[in-house]
Design a protein around this motif. Structure first.
Motif, PDB file in Angstrom:
ATOM      1  N   TYR A  78       0.859  -1.187   0.000  1.00  0.00           N
ATOM      2  CA  TYR A  78       0.000   0.000   0.000  1.00  0.00           C
ATOM      3  C   TYR A  78       0.900   1.242   0.000  1.00  0.00           C
ATOM      4  N   PRO A  79       1.264   1.755  -1.148  1.00  0.00           N
ATOM      5  CA  PRO A  79       2.236   2.863  -1.190  1.00  0.00           C
ATOM      6  C   PRO A  79       1.742   4.168  -0.559  1.00  0.00           C
ATOM      7  N   ASP A  80       0.434   4.341  -0.416  1.00  0.00           N
ATOM      8  CA  ASP A  80      -0.087   5.581   0.172  1.00  0.00           C
ATOM      9  C   ASP A  80      -0.268   5.481   1.681  1.00  0.00           C
ATOM     10  N   ALA A  81       0.158   4.387   2.283  1.00  0.00           N
ATOM     11  CA  ALA A  81      -0.019   4.199   3.725  1.00  0.00           C
ATOM     12  C   ALA A  81       0.907   5.123   4.502  1.00  0.00           C
TER      13      ALA A  81
ATOM     14  N   CYS B 267      -6.075   4.634  -1.177  1.00  0.00           N
ATOM     15  CA  CYS B 267      -5.909   5.995  -1.695  1.00  0.00           C
ATOM     16  C   CYS B 267      -5.108   6.825  -0.687  1.00  0.00           C
ATOM     17  N   PRO B 268      -4.715   8.045  -1.059  1.00  0.00           N
ATOM     18  CA  PRO B 268      -4.037   8.930  -0.101  1.00  0.00           C
ATOM     19  C   PRO B 268      -4.971   9.329   1.051  1.00  0.00           C
ATOM     20  N   ALA B 269      -4.382   9.784   2.125  1.00  0.00           N
ATOM     21  CA  ALA B 269      -5.145  10.108   3.337  1.00  0.00           C
ATOM     22  C   ALA B 269      -6.200  11.183   3.101  1.00  0.00           C
ATOM     23  N   ASP B 270      -5.913  12.172   2.266  1.00  0.00           N
ATOM     24  CA  ASP B 270      -6.867  13.263   2.063  1.00  0.00           C
ATOM     25  C   ASP B 270      -8.095  12.842   1.271  1.00  0.00           C
TER      26      ASP B 270
ATOM     27  N   TYR C  31      -5.592   4.059   3.999  1.00  0.00           N
ATOM     28  CA  TYR C  31      -6.843   4.749   3.706  1.00  0.00           C
ATOM     29  C   TYR C  31      -7.497   4.164   2.463  1.00  0.00           C
ATOM     30  N   PHE C  32      -8.848   4.144   2.483  1.00  0.00           N
ATOM     31  CA  PHE C  32      -9.637   3.608   1.383  1.00  0.00           C
ATOM     32  C   PHE C  32     -10.712   4.616   0.991  1.00  0.00           C
ATOM     33  N   ASP C  33     -11.047   4.645  -0.306  1.00  0.00           N
ATOM     34  CA  ASP C  33     -12.119   5.521  -0.764  1.00  0.00           C
ATOM     35  C   ASP C  33     -13.458   4.808  -0.627  1.00  0.00           C
TER      36      ASP C  33
END
Length: 155
Positions: A87-90, A108-111, A100-102
């Motif tokens: 998970y590269p966006d972790a 997905c990224p945290a934002d 994070y998940f959409d």
């Protein structure tokens, strides 16, 4: 004669008003049931996806604890590097990882995240305890798992 047709007309009008009132109440109840059904369906979908993501994380953790017998295994990263590769966006520190998940449960990224899976590590001797927790946007727990892994003589 005129009087009896007026009474029939007013009686018919009263029956129509009662019928309209009855169907309005019935449609309001049905609409509420459909709304509640849709919400329950979404909650069930989110719970199932949270359980699947927790199961994936638990399998990754178990994989990191399998004995490293080949040269390819010795290069295998441990927690949290194993998750950062997957998970590269972790976001991670030494004791906790956040993924994070959409809304469609894609990482997905945290934002952009609607759901957050937090993995906390707690080591003691030969046992590593992990708490895997999935939260929604309101920080309400969707699902959780406590995982304990044992590997003797772990470096």
């Amino acid at each position: 004669m005129n009087r009896s047709s007026n009474s029939h007309s007013s009686m018919f009008l009263m029956e129509m008003m009662i019928a309209i009132l009855f169907f309005s109440l019935a449609s309001a109840v049905c609409l509420r049931m459909f709304t509640k059904s849709h919400q329950m369906s979404e909650d069930t979908r989110n719970l199932n996806m949270a359980v699947n993501q927790i199961q994936n994380a638990a399998e990754l953790l178990k994989h990191s604890y399998t004995p490293k017998t080949t040269t390819a295994d010795t290069d295998r990263p441990d927690f949290p590097e194993l998750f950062l590769a997957t998970y590269p966006d972790a976001a991670a520190d030494t004791q906790e990882l956040s993924i994070y998940f959409d809304e469609n449960w894609n990482h997905c990224p945290a934002d952009q995240g609607i759901f957050c899976m937090k993995i906390s590590q707690n080591e003691a001797d030969e046992i590593s305890a992990y708490e895997i927790l999935v939260l929604d946007a309101a920080d309400t727990e969707v699902s959780s798992l406590d995982l304990k892994l044992h590997q003797p003589n772990r470096p």
